[in-house]
Scaffold this motif. Structure first.
Motif, short mmCIF file in Angstrom:
data_model
loop_
_atom_site.label_atom_id
_atom_site.label_comp_id
_atom_site.label_asym_id
_atom_site.label_seq_id
_atom_site.Cartn_x
_atom_site.Cartn_y
_atom_site.Cartn_z
N LYS A 170 29.00 24.77 5.59
CA LYS A 170 28.55 23.95 4.58
C LYS A 170 29.02 23.85 3.03
N ASP A 171 29.95 24.42 3.17
CA ASP A 171 31.11 24.51 1.74
C ASP A 171 32.37 24.08 1.97
N ARG A 172 32.69 23.40 3.23
CA ARG A 172 34.18 23.67 3.38
C ARG A 172 34.83 22.43 4.76
N TYR A 173 35.54 21.41 4.76
CA TYR A 173 35.18 20.10 5.45
C TYR A 173 37.14 19.63 6.02
N TYR A 174 37.80 19.75 7.06
CA TYR A 174 38.58 19.36 7.02
C TYR A 174 38.54 17.78 8.40
N TRP A 175 39.40 16.97 8.08
CA TRP A 175 39.76 16.42 8.49
C TRP A 175 41.50 15.88 9.36
N ILE B 65 38.41 18.92 2.68
CA ILE B 65 37.80 19.94 0.86
C ILE B 65 36.98 21.11 0.77
N VAL B 66 37.42 21.43 -0.04
CA VAL B 66 36.93 22.80 0.43
C VAL B 66 35.88 22.70 -1.25
N ASP B 67 35.21 24.24 -0.82
CA ASP B 67 34.00 24.44 -2.31
C ASP B 67 33.04 23.76 -3.08
N VAL B 68 32.78 22.79 -1.89
CA VAL B 68 31.59 21.71 -1.94
C VAL B 68 30.34 22.07 -2.54
N ASP B 69 30.57 21.98 -3.89
CA ASP B 69 28.94 21.75 -4.43
C ASP B 69 28.55 20.46 -4.48
N THR B 70 27.30 20.16 -3.41
CA THR B 70 26.54 19.09 -3.84
C THR B 70 25.72 18.86 -4.70
N GLU C 116 37.16 20.65 -4.47
CA GLU C 116 38.73 21.48 -4.19
C GLU C 116 39.14 19.76 -3.54
N LEU C 117 39.78 19.44 -3.13
CA LEU C 117 41.04 18.10 -2.57
C LEU C 117 42.37 19.25 -2.03
N GLY C 118 42.50 19.12 -0.53
CA GLY C 118 43.63 19.16 -0.14
C GLY C 118 44.07 18.52 1.19
N TYR C 119 45.50 18.20 0.66
CA TYR C 119 45.82 17.41 1.78
C TYR C 119 47.60 17.47 1.99
N TYR C 120 47.77 16.51 3.28
CA TYR C 120 49.29 16.64 3.60
C TYR C 120 48.74 15.69 4.98
#
Length: 182
Positions: free
Chosen positions: A66-71, A85-90, A96-100
């Protein structure tokens, strides 16, 4: 409030966001191929190629996280990149955002539209209030895009990657700043 359904493929304008846990085997392999591309992985914290079995196990682990999601990000149904998005703090509504983008889209001028839609998805659909991240200082294109969208530099850090010191600039973007710079 941040609410993410990993079973939902989100549509946002011409873009769609399909969670890694819902991908076909071929799509999972495509995401790995892109991630392992030299041009992409050289800017990551882990610059080593990831074996397929590790990639598949990681995706399986996302089912209970519940703390990281990838699409997988698609434009008009065609895969064009990846968002995480990782280290999701609801409570703080931050992550933290990541993309490529897929390597075949490099240099085509579509990156700014891709990033705009990734950020809009994070803020407008996922309802995050702030995003943060770190950019390899050698990744000038990403640094320019961060600046364009109003990311504020919050510091820097040095990581040891493959035995060498690598500097990353840390930055943050709030939904208010993004809305000013859309």
């Amino acid at each position: 409030m941040v609410q993410i359904d990993i079973r939902e493929t989100y549509s946002f304008g011409e873009y769609s966001f399909k969670n890694y846990t819902m991908l076909t085997e071929a799509e999972k392999e495509q995401m790995l191929e892109w991630r392992n591309h030299e041009t992409i992985r050289k800017n990551m914290y882990n610059t080593q190629p990831i074996p397929l079995e590790n990639h598949l196990a990681f995706i399986e682990s996302l089912l209970s996280r519940k703390d990281r999601y990838y699409w997988m990000v698609c434009l008009n149904g065609k895969p064009v990149g990846s968002l995480n998005i990782v280290d999701v703090d609801t409570d703080k509504e931050s992550a933290e955002l990541g993309y490529y983008m897929a390597p075949e889209f490099f240099g085509m001028g579509s990156g700014i539209f891709f990033i705009n839609n990734v950020l809009a998805f994070a803020f407008d659909v996922l309802k995050l209030q702030s995003l943060y991240g770190a950019t390899n200082v050698k990744n000038r294109v990403a640094a320019y895009i961060d600046e364009y969208y109003g990311f504020e530099r919050t510091g820097s850090k040095i990581l040891i990657i493959d035995g060498a010191e690598v500097k990353f600039d840390e930055h943050q973007l709030t939904v208010e700043s993004f809305n000013k710079n859309r």
